[in-house]
Write a protein that holds these residues in place. Sequence first.
Motif, PDB file in Angstrom:
ATOM      1  N   PRO A 114       5.890   1.890   9.891  1.00 35.56           N
ATOM      2  CA  PRO A 114       5.900   1.114   8.639  1.00 35.56           C
ATOM      3  C   PRO A 114       6.465   1.894   7.456  1.00 35.56           C
ATOM      4  CG  PRO A 114       3.825   0.807   9.781  1.00 35.56           C
ATOM      5  CD  PRO A 114       4.560   1.889  10.517  1.00 35.56           C
ATOM      6  N   ALA A 115       6.199   3.202   7.412  1.00 37.04           N
ATOM      7  CA  ALA A 115       6.751   4.012   6.326  1.00 37.04           C
ATOM      8  C   ALA A 115       8.264   4.094   6.412  1.00 37.04           C
ATOM      9  CB  ALA A 115       6.139   5.416   6.373  1.00 37.04           C
ATOM     10  N   VAL A 116       8.782   4.202   7.638  1.00 38.92           N
ATOM     11  CA  VAL A 116      10.229   4.235   7.825  1.00 38.92           C
ATOM     12  C   VAL A 116      10.857   2.908   7.417  1.00 38.92           C
ATOM     13  CG1 VAL A 116      12.052   4.340   9.571  1.00 38.92           C
ATOM     14  CG2 VAL A 116      10.201   6.005   9.614  1.00 38.92           C
ATOM     15  N   GLU A 117      10.216   1.804   7.780  1.00 34.82           N
ATOM     16  CA  GLU A 117      10.771   0.490   7.482  1.00 34.82           C
ATOM     17  C   GLU A 117      10.773   0.176   6.002  1.00 34.82           C
ATOM     18  OE1 GLU A 117       8.373  -1.982   9.924  1.00 34.82           O
ATOM     19  OE2 GLU A 117       9.513  -1.578  11.765  1.00 34.82           O
ATOM     20  N   ILE A 118       9.924   0.850   5.217  1.00 33.93           N
ATOM     21  CA  ILE A 118       9.933   0.645   3.774  1.00 33.93           C
ATOM     22  C   ILE A 118      11.285   1.044   3.186  1.00 33.93           C
ATOM     23  CG2 ILE A 118       8.956   1.516   1.599  1.00 33.93           C
ATOM     24  CD1 ILE A 118       6.243   1.598   2.965  1.00 33.93           C
ATOM     25  N   PHE A 119      11.931   2.047   3.778  1.00 32.74           N
ATOM     26  CA  PHE A 119      13.215   2.510   3.263  1.00 32.74           C
ATOM     27  C   PHE A 119      14.280   1.420   3.311  1.00 32.74           C
ATOM     28  CE2 PHE A 119      11.187   6.565   3.942  1.00 32.74           C
ATOM     29  CZ  PHE A 119      11.742   7.395   2.985  1.00 32.74           C
ATOM     30  N   VAL A 120      14.130   0.441   4.213  1.00 35.31           N
ATOM     31  CA  VAL A 120      15.120  -0.624   4.315  1.00 35.31           C
ATOM     32  C   VAL A 120      15.160  -1.453   3.040  1.00 35.31           C
ATOM     33  CG1 VAL A 120      15.830  -2.655   5.645  1.00 35.31           C
ATOM     34  CG2 VAL A 120      14.835  -0.685   6.812  1.00 35.31           C
ATOM     35  N   GLY A 121      14.005  -1.627   2.391  1.00 40.30           N
ATOM     36  CA  GLY A 121      13.933  -2.476   1.208  1.00 40.30           C
ATOM     37  C   GLY A 121      14.308  -1.797  -0.093  1.00 40.30           C
ATOM     38  N   ILE A 122      14.591  -0.498  -0.061  1.00 48.41           N
ATOM     39  CA  ILE A 122      14.958   0.197  -1.293  1.00 48.41           C
ATOM     40  C   ILE A 122      16.389  -0.182  -1.670  1.00 48.41           C
ATOM     41  CG2 ILE A 122      15.313   2.454  -2.362  1.00 48.41           C
ATOM     42  CD1 ILE A 122      13.175   3.570  -0.536  1.00 48.41           C
ATOM     43  N   PRO A 123      16.641  -0.599  -2.915  1.00 48.66           N
ATOM     44  CA  PRO A 123      17.998  -0.987  -3.324  1.00 48.66           C
ATOM     45  C   PRO A 123      18.992   0.168  -3.207  1.00 48.66           C
ATOM     46  CG  PRO A 123      16.365  -1.747  -4.919  1.00 48.66           C
ATOM     47  CD  PRO A 123      15.654  -0.815  -3.984  1.00 48.66           C
TER      48      PRO A 123
END
Length: 301
Positions: A114-123
């Motif tokens: 989940p922490a890795v997937e958060i990076f996908v949403g960073i502009p």
Amino acid sequence: MNKFKNEYAGRILVTICGGFLIVLTLIIAIFLIVRGSVTFTQFHHSVAEFLFSSDWAPEDTAGTYGGSVGAAVYIVGSLLTCGLALLIAAPFSIAAAVFITEISPDLGTKLFQPAVEIFVGIPSVVYGWVGMTVLVPWIRDTFNAPMGGYSVLAAGIVLAVMIFPTITTVAADSIRSVSDNYRKAAYGLGSTRWQMIWHISLPAAMPGILTGIILGLARAFGEALAVAMVIGKTRAFPSSILSPTNNLTSAIASDMGNSANGGEMNMALWSMALLLFIISIVCILIIHLISARSQKKMSGR
């Protein structure tokens, strides 16, 4: 009867949505082909000039032509930055995927993935801003890089961070899908955990891992803003990874709004967009070929 009607209505809705996506993709493809081919059909430039010449000086007045549209600098810049990003991101992504699935599945699934997937949403602009304010000065001070640290290396590192979540997530799902019977058989033959991972899990999951790498490559080719903020945007071939250059997406983003509609420069930029579209289609075809080969091997077993 009502249940049948609801199922039939849902099937129709899904079919309409899927057909709309297909039609939209075809419309985009036709539009890019029509606009991107004007450089070669109306302005009489050759494909070889566009792909292999570094002389970029198109006319910027509507209705006039006679300049040069060599996009080799931008093409080489895209290839270098994306290739460097893959070299940096792929080992870390595969290692992270192995940790998530094989080393510590509970911690990896609940916390790390989940922490890795958060990076996908960073502009993208956030990646570019951090790269410009932190990474570029570090490269300048550490390697004494020309032009203040704006370079292929900076662009490659920023892209590597951006594609890391994509490759990691797809690779982890692929390794997780490997049958536990393979692992049990390896342990039954006396393999250690690392031997099982290296000789069993990774080879069995390789088609999915390669799919993740290609998806990351497609993402890297399409990124514009973050790369434009750290690459330096010079119209010259880089002499090393510490030198600045430019790439296709940055050139399109910075010049399209300032070019005369229908002019030679405008159409040359559309040709760049068409080239990026072709690269994306090729990546998708490669993914399908890898998936088809994987399914064929599995059915053969």
